[in-house]
Write a protein that holds these residues in place. Structure first.
Motif, mmCIF file in Angstrom:
data_model
loop_
_atom_site.group_PDB
_atom_site.id
_atom_site.type_symbol
_atom_site.label_atom_id
_atom_site.label_comp_id
_atom_site.label_asym_id
_atom_site.label_seq_id
_atom_site.Cartn_x
_atom_site.Cartn_y
_atom_site.Cartn_z
ATOM 1 N N ARG A 41 0.824 -1.212 0.000
ATOM 2 C CA ARG A 41 0.000 0.000 0.000
ATOM 3 C C ARG A 41 0.854 1.256 0.000
ATOM 4 N NH1 ARG A 41 -5.020 -1.361 4.178
ATOM 5 N NH2 ARG A 41 -5.884 -3.096 2.947
ATOM 6 N N SER A 42 1.991 1.196 0.682
ATOM 7 C CA SER A 42 2.880 2.363 0.696
ATOM 8 C C SER A 42 3.406 2.646 -0.707
ATOM 9 C CB SER A 42 4.041 2.122 1.657
ATOM 10 O OG SER A 42 3.578 1.939 2.977
ATOM 11 N N TRP A 43 3.826 1.567 -1.405
ATOM 12 C CA TRP A 43 4.287 1.745 -2.785
ATOM 13 C C TRP A 43 3.177 2.327 -3.646
ATOM 14 C CZ3 TRP A 43 8.825 2.386 -4.400
ATOM 15 C CH2 TRP A 43 9.917 1.652 -3.934
ATOM 16 N N ALA A 79 6.304 0.231 -10.216
ATOM 17 C CA ALA A 79 5.184 -0.622 -9.816
ATOM 18 C C ALA A 79 5.350 -2.034 -10.351
ATOM 19 C CB ALA A 79 3.870 -0.023 -10.306
ATOM 20 N N ALA A 80 5.798 -2.150 -11.600
ATOM 21 C CA ALA A 80 5.987 -3.478 -12.186
ATOM 22 C C ALA A 80 7.071 -4.258 -11.467
ATOM 23 C CB ALA A 80 6.325 -3.346 -13.663
ATOM 24 N N ALA A 81 8.061 -3.554 -10.922
ATOM 25 C CA ALA A 81 9.165 -4.227 -10.237
ATOM 26 C C ALA A 81 8.839 -4.558 -8.784
ATOM 27 C CB ALA A 81 10.416 -3.355 -10.293
ATOM 28 N N THR A 91 -1.352 1.192 -12.058
ATOM 29 C CA THR A 91 -0.468 2.364 -12.020
ATOM 30 C C THR A 91 -0.179 2.865 -13.425
ATOM 31 O OG1 THR A 91 0.565 1.495 -10.010
ATOM 32 C CG2 THR A 91 1.741 3.231 -11.175
ATOM 33 N N ALA A 92 0.033 1.931 -14.353
ATOM 34 C CA ALA A 92 0.272 2.335 -15.745
ATOM 35 C C ALA A 92 -0.934 3.079 -16.305
ATOM 36 C CB ALA A 92 0.588 1.111 -16.596
#
Length: 350
Positions: A41-43, A79-81, A91-92
């Motif tokens: 959630r932080s990310w 996000a993908a990583a 995100t994208a």
């Protein structure tokens, strides 16, 4: 082709946005250096906020060139990583919405379409490539963890998993209920290998493992320690219950020889040592030692039997009843020999 930035209309506003973004980045960097590790959630919150900062910065500075638009690649890339594929694509999508806002507000329609599509294609491509690679990495890590947790021969858990379960049982609330450890060793296993061959020896280990798992019940943690030695954690069991399970294993193995593909039967017997926490020990090493001592006594008493460590390891005459032993039908009744205070070292004579 190099593109130059559009002149900044409001230097004060631009500097404010850039300064705020820099402050946020600096704060995040210091937090990470101090040991803070962002979670899911932080990310997500940081990356979605980053898209908003990029949009505001581009609008304030009037920068819709490649220099400003390329930053829309960063949130989907991170996000993908760091996040599951679904979160990365979300995100994208947010990043693409921000991109569309910037190009439509700052560029002519024809150029907005060209630049927007180009950058959007890179966003999608980067998200797909990194997400796919991350999924493969996650699958590989999961497979390695499974291999580290499961013995490939027997399908039982490994010693590492058993140790973790034991520590949890001995240190948690289950410790008050008592826990038992049972160690099983196939009698004269070297003779089985020499007489029938190593493939049959492997089959014998697997066979005894199945018998042990059935005897211990679904709540037990059954493990292959190594070689022909197996073990089981019996959570919440009393010493009497542990002794009953140990005897059950001895009887069941004796009654169920290994049947080969050609119909021949390989008779097997096992020696079993059982120990209880907190009766014998309250720590992992002590419980292993107590169960191993009981197993050693079962071996010295003639094999094909179970011995429960009663906590008394010394007698002047060197012999005494040492807890429950497998039924007399197994072997002539005899008393288990005791070690006069000596500890078990080296490998047992099998």
């Amino acid at each position: 082709m190099l593109l130059t930035a559009v002149p900044i209309a409001d230097h004060a506003a631009a500097l404010s946005v850039v300064g705020a973004a820099g402050a946020v980045c600096a704060f995040g960097g210091v937090a990470c250096l101090r040991g803070w590790i962002p979670r899911g959630r932080s990310w997500a919150a940081m990356l979605l906020s980053a898209v908003g900062v990029i949009v505001v910065a581009d609008l304030v500075t009037g920068d819709a060139t490649a220099t400003g638009l390329v930053f829309f690649l960063v949130p989907p890339l991170v996000a993908a990583a760091q996040l599951p594929s679904r979160a990365a694509w979300f995100t994208a999508g947010v990043s693409l919405v921000g991109l569309a806002v910037v190009v439509t507000m700052l560029l002519p329609l024809d150029r907005a379409l060209v630049d927007g599509v180009n950058v959007a294609a890179f966003v999608v491509l980067v998200t797909w490539l990194v997400s796919r690679g991350q999924d493969r990495t996650d699958s590989l890590v999961a497979e390695l963890q499974r291999q580290a947790a499961i013995d490939p021969l027997t399908g039982l858990v490994t010693r590492r998993v058993l140790d973790e379960a034991l520590r949890s049982a001995l240190e948690g609330t289950a410790a008050a209920c008592g826990n038992a450890l049972v160690i099983v060793d196939i009698d004269k296993f070297k003779s089985v290998n020499d007489t029938w061959g190593h493939p049959v020896g492997d089959a014998a280990i697997t066979h005894v493992g199945r018998v042990l798992a059935r005897a211990c019940g679904p709540d037990a943690v059954v493990s292959r320690l190594g070689g022909d030695e197996l073990a089981a954690l019996l959570p919440g069991r009393s010493p009497a219950e542990a002794a009953a399970v140990a005897e059950h294993v001895v009887v069941d193995v004796r009654a169920a020889p290994l049947v080969l593909g050609d119909g021949r039967e390989v008779p097997l017997t096992v020696s079993v040592g059982a120990a209880h926490s907190p009766v014998n020990a309250a720590d992992l090493e002590g419980l292993y030692r107590a169960a191993d001592e009981a197993l050693y006594r079962a071996k010295r008493a003639g094999r094909d039997r179970a011995v429960l460590n009663d906590g008394d390891n010394s007698d002047d005459d060197g012999s005494a009843d040492d807890g429950p032993v497998a039924p007399a039908a197994a072997l002539p009744a005899q008393r288990a020999f005791r070690d006069a205070g000596s500890s078990l070292t080296g490998r047992r004579n099998r």
